[in-house]
Enzyme design. Structure first.
Site, PDB file in Angstrom:
ATOM      1  N   ASP A  99     -70.089  57.914  18.369  1.00 34.55           N
ATOM      2  CA  ASP A  99     -70.182  58.257  17.494  1.00 34.55           C
ATOM      3  C   ASP A  99     -71.008  56.969  16.524  1.00 34.55           C
ATOM      4  O   ASP A  99     -71.824  55.686  17.321  1.00 34.55           O
ATOM      5  CB  ASP A  99     -69.224  57.861  17.448  1.00 34.55           C
ATOM      6  CG  ASP A  99     -68.450  58.044  15.180  1.00 34.55           C
ATOM      7  OD1 ASP A  99     -69.577  58.388  14.705  1.00 34.55           O
ATOM      8  OD2 ASP A  99     -67.738  56.737  14.575  1.00 34.55           O
ATOM      9  N   SER A 100     -71.176  56.777  15.546  1.00 33.92           N
ATOM     10  CA  SER A 100     -71.889  55.574  15.205  1.00 33.92           C
ATOM     11  C   SER A 100     -70.886  54.376  15.586  1.00 33.92           C
ATOM     12  O   SER A 100     -72.170  53.182  15.316  1.00 33.92           O
ATOM     13  CB  SER A 100     -72.148  55.132  13.708  1.00 33.92           C
ATOM     14  OG  SER A 100     -70.869  54.817  12.938  1.00 33.92           O
TER      15      SER A 100
ATOM     16  N   GLY B 110     -73.631  56.320   7.593  1.00 35.08           N
ATOM     17  CA  GLY B 110     -74.000  56.682   7.039  1.00 35.08           C
ATOM     18  C   GLY B 110     -75.183  56.970   5.223  1.00 35.08           C
ATOM     19  O   GLY B 110     -75.456  57.643   4.304  1.00 35.08           O
TER      20      GLY B 110
ATOM     21  N   CYS C  90     -69.236  62.392  15.087  1.00 37.94           N
ATOM     22  CA  CYS C  90     -69.438  61.781  13.940  1.00 37.94           C
ATOM     23  C   CYS C  90     -70.088  62.938  13.369  1.00 37.94           C
ATOM     24  O   CYS C  90     -71.021  63.985  13.306  1.00 37.94           O
ATOM     25  CB  CYS C  90     -70.848  61.218  14.612  1.00 37.94           C
ATOM     26  SG  CYS C  90     -71.115  60.331  13.440  1.00 37.94           S
ATOM     27  N   ASN C  91     -70.225  63.124  12.132  1.00 31.73           N
ATOM     28  CA  ASN C  91     -69.793  64.327  11.166  1.00 31.73           C
ATOM     29  C   ASN C  91     -71.966  63.698  10.098  1.00 31.73           C
ATOM     30  O   ASN C  91     -72.206  64.949  10.490  1.00 31.73           O
ATOM     31  CB  ASN C  91     -68.799  64.544   9.834  1.00 31.73           C
ATOM     32  CG  ASN C  91     -67.442  64.762   9.568  1.00 31.73           C
ATOM     33  OD1 ASN C  91     -67.466  65.783   9.614  1.00 31.73           O
ATOM     34  ND2 ASN C  91     -66.480  63.638  10.430  1.00 31.73           N
ATOM     35  N   THR C  92     -71.476  63.329  10.308  1.00 29.67           N
ATOM     36  CA  THR C  92     -73.127  62.257  10.095  1.00 29.67           C
ATOM     37  C   THR C  92     -73.887  62.849  11.290  1.00 29.67           C
ATOM     38  O   THR C  92     -75.353  63.260  10.768  1.00 29.67           O
ATOM     39  CB  THR C  92     -72.902  60.725   9.364  1.00 29.67           C
ATOM     40  OG1 THR C  92     -71.414  60.358   8.919  1.00 29.67           O
ATOM     41  CG2 THR C  92     -74.187  60.001   9.377  1.00 29.67           C
TER      42      THR C  92
ATOM     43  N   GLU D 248     -64.996  49.594  10.781  1.00 33.55           N
ATOM     44  CA  GLU D 248     -65.576  48.203  12.132  1.00 33.55           C
ATOM     45  C   GLU D 248     -64.867  47.253  11.932  1.00 33.55           C
ATOM     46  O   GLU D 248     -64.863  46.403  13.354  1.00 33.55           O
ATOM     47  CB  GLU D 248     -67.102  48.377  11.429  1.00 33.55           C
ATOM     48  CG  GLU D 248     -67.360  50.185  11.745  1.00 33.55           C
ATOM     49  CD  GLU D 248     -67.699  50.653  13.317  1.00 33.55           C
ATOM     50  OE1 GLU D 248     -68.104  49.793  13.842  1.00 33.55           O
ATOM     51  OE2 GLU D 248     -67.591  51.728  13.464  1.00 33.55           O
TER      52      GLU D 248
ATOM     53  N   CYS E 109     -65.376  62.073   7.679  1.00 36.30           N
ATOM     54  CA  CYS E 109     -66.045  61.241   8.589  1.00 36.30           C
ATOM     55  C   CYS E 109     -64.380  60.807  10.142  1.00 36.30           C
ATOM     56  O   CYS E 109     -63.497  60.563   9.285  1.00 36.30           O
ATOM     57  CB  CYS E 109     -66.477  60.216   8.134  1.00 36.30           C
ATOM     58  SG  CYS E 109     -66.901  58.569   8.657  1.00 36.30           S
ATOM     59  N   THR E 110     -64.965  60.436  11.070  1.00 34.05           N
ATOM     60  CA  THR E 110     -64.074  60.308  11.880  1.00 34.05           C
ATOM     61  C   THR E 110     -63.561  58.512  12.091  1.00 34.05           C
ATOM     62  O   THR E 110     -62.821  58.684  12.754  1.00 34.05           O
ATOM     63  CB  THR E 110     -64.743  60.788  13.404  1.00 34.05           C
ATOM     64  OG1 THR E 110     -66.110  59.311  12.950  1.00 34.05           O
ATOM     65  CG2 THR E 110     -65.137  61.461  13.643  1.00 34.05           C
ATOM     66  N   HIS E 111     -64.115  58.361  10.978  1.00 34.94           N
ATOM     67  CA  HIS E 111     -63.391  56.483  11.323  1.00 34.94           C
ATOM     68  C   HIS E 111     -62.138  56.703  10.044  1.00 34.94           C
ATOM     69  O   HIS E 111     -60.902  56.290  10.519  1.00 34.94           O
ATOM     70  CB  HIS E 111     -64.502  55.998  10.319  1.00 34.94           C
ATOM     71  CG  HIS E 111     -65.246  54.965  10.922  1.00 34.94           C
ATOM     72  ND1 HIS E 111     -66.947  56.296  11.726  1.00 34.94           N
ATOM     73  CD2 HIS E 111     -65.695  53.763  11.875  1.00 34.94           C
ATOM     74  CE1 HIS E 111     -67.181  55.019  12.128  1.00 34.94           C
ATOM     75  NE2 HIS E 111     -67.121  54.310  11.747  1.00 34.94           N
TER      76      HIS E 111
HETATM   77  N1  DGL Z   1     -67.764  58.535  11.828  1.00 33.90           N
HETATM   78  C1  DGL Z   1     -69.439  59.166  11.361  1.00 33.90           C
HETATM   79  C2  DGL Z   1     -68.776  59.943  10.916  1.00 33.90           C
HETATM   80  O1  DGL Z   1     -68.308  61.033  11.054  1.00 33.90           O
HETATM   81  C3  DGL Z   1     -69.942  57.574  10.550  1.00 33.90           C
HETATM   82  C4  DGL Z   1     -69.829  56.857   9.239  1.00 33.90           C
HETATM   83  C5  DGL Z   1     -71.258  56.282   9.042  1.00 33.90           C
HETATM   84  O2  DGL Z   1     -71.957  55.656  10.584  1.00 33.90           O
HETATM   85  O3  DGL Z   1     -71.557  55.846   8.574  1.00 33.90           O
HETATM   86  O4  DGL Z   1     -69.143  60.495   9.917  1.00 33.90           O
END
Ligand code: DGL
Length: 265
Positions: free
Chosen positions: A11-12, A44, A74-76, A152, A184-186
């Site tokens: 992930d990011s 993102g 990570c969706n992005t 984060e 978003c996985t966050h």
């Molecule tokens: N966790 C991420 C997602 O699912 C990345 C979000 C990001 O880094 O902006 O999109």
């Protein structure tokens, strides 16, 4: 596929740990190597080209460590890069996409909300699923710009995070959504505050359990489930500060894991 090989997850940053938590519950006995690209978070607001470059480099890093399958948690990154990754590398890739389908099928009000990053809304996968379901529901999109940075930095429950969430969610509530898709996985780490903000009756959808089940299924189909007796391991790498990742691991997984610097990444 070598069954005893580890699963790679990236992930990011720390968002993919919401997927990691589900994954280790679903596929017990599997080793997992996690990469947090914290030096480059958030994704993102970055370009598709940048995210694809990072996703390629991290996938190569994980494959060089012997990973048999990679979960793009990570969706992005999924939206921007998964097609390129599947074309370039031989291992299977599992992606994460906003769960528009289950939300659309479950909605009684005909309005669903999707909270994701600005880049995820631009992805082809997302546009395709919107096209498929927009005849039955109205999809209300909202970019949670700023939320990833707060998460984060460990601010999963502070007045600033709460205020930004209220700003994102209030218009969707006004529009009558009964399903909120966390794209978003966050964001699953904010579920306790999200539930406090949303009126009762709005379902919050986190795709992580479905991603974990899908990973299990693909491993099984490829004869890659680790049924051996070797002890498995969990390893964590960060492109940023590994000590900060170790602290977040304690907070978000409940375990004492030592994270390492992802050298050369
Ligand atoms: N966790 C991420 C997602 O699912 C990345 C979000 C990001 O880094 O902006 O999109």
């Amino acid at each position: 596929m070598t069954a005893s090989a580890p699963i790679g997850v990236f992930d990011s940053g720390i968002g993919g740990l919401s997927v990691w938590n589900e994954l280790v519950r679903e596929v017990r006995g599997e080793s997992v190597i996690y990469v947090a690209d914290s030096a480059n978070a958030p994704y993102g607001t970055k370009s598709r080209r940048f995210i694809t470059g990072r996703s390629r480099a991290i996938s190569k890093f994980l494959i060089d460590l012997g990973c048999k399958i990679i979960v793009v948690a990570c969706n992005t990154a999924t939206g921007a890069a998964i097609t390129a990754l599947r074309n370039e590398f031989d291992v299977p890739f599992i992606g994460v996409e906003p769960a528009v389908k289950p939300a659309a099928l479950a909605s009684l009000t005909g309005h669903i909300g999707v909270l994701a990053t600005a880049q995820t809304f631009k992805g082809e996968h997302f546009k395709r699923s919107i096209k498929l379901y927009s005849h039955s529901v109205e999809v209300h999109e909202r970019a949670g710009t700023g939320l990833v940075e707060l998460i984060e930095s460990g601010k999963t429950d502070c007045p600033e995070t709460r205020a930004l969430l209220i700003k994102c969610l209030a218009p969707m509530v006004e529009q009558g959504i009964d399903q909120l898709v966390l794209g978003c996985t966050h964001y699953p780490f904010l579920i306790p505050i999200i539930r406090e903000i949303l009126p009762a009756g709005i379902t919050v959808i986190d795709p992580a359990p479905a991603v974990a089940r899908q990973t299990n299924k693909v491993l099984e189909l490829n004869g890659g489930l680790n049924t051996g007796t070797e002890t498995h391991f969990y390893k964590f790498y960060s492109t940023g500060d590994p000590d900060s990742l170790s602290r977040m691991l304690k907070k978000l997984t409940g375990n004492d894991y030592q994270a390492y610097k992802a050298e050369g990444l």
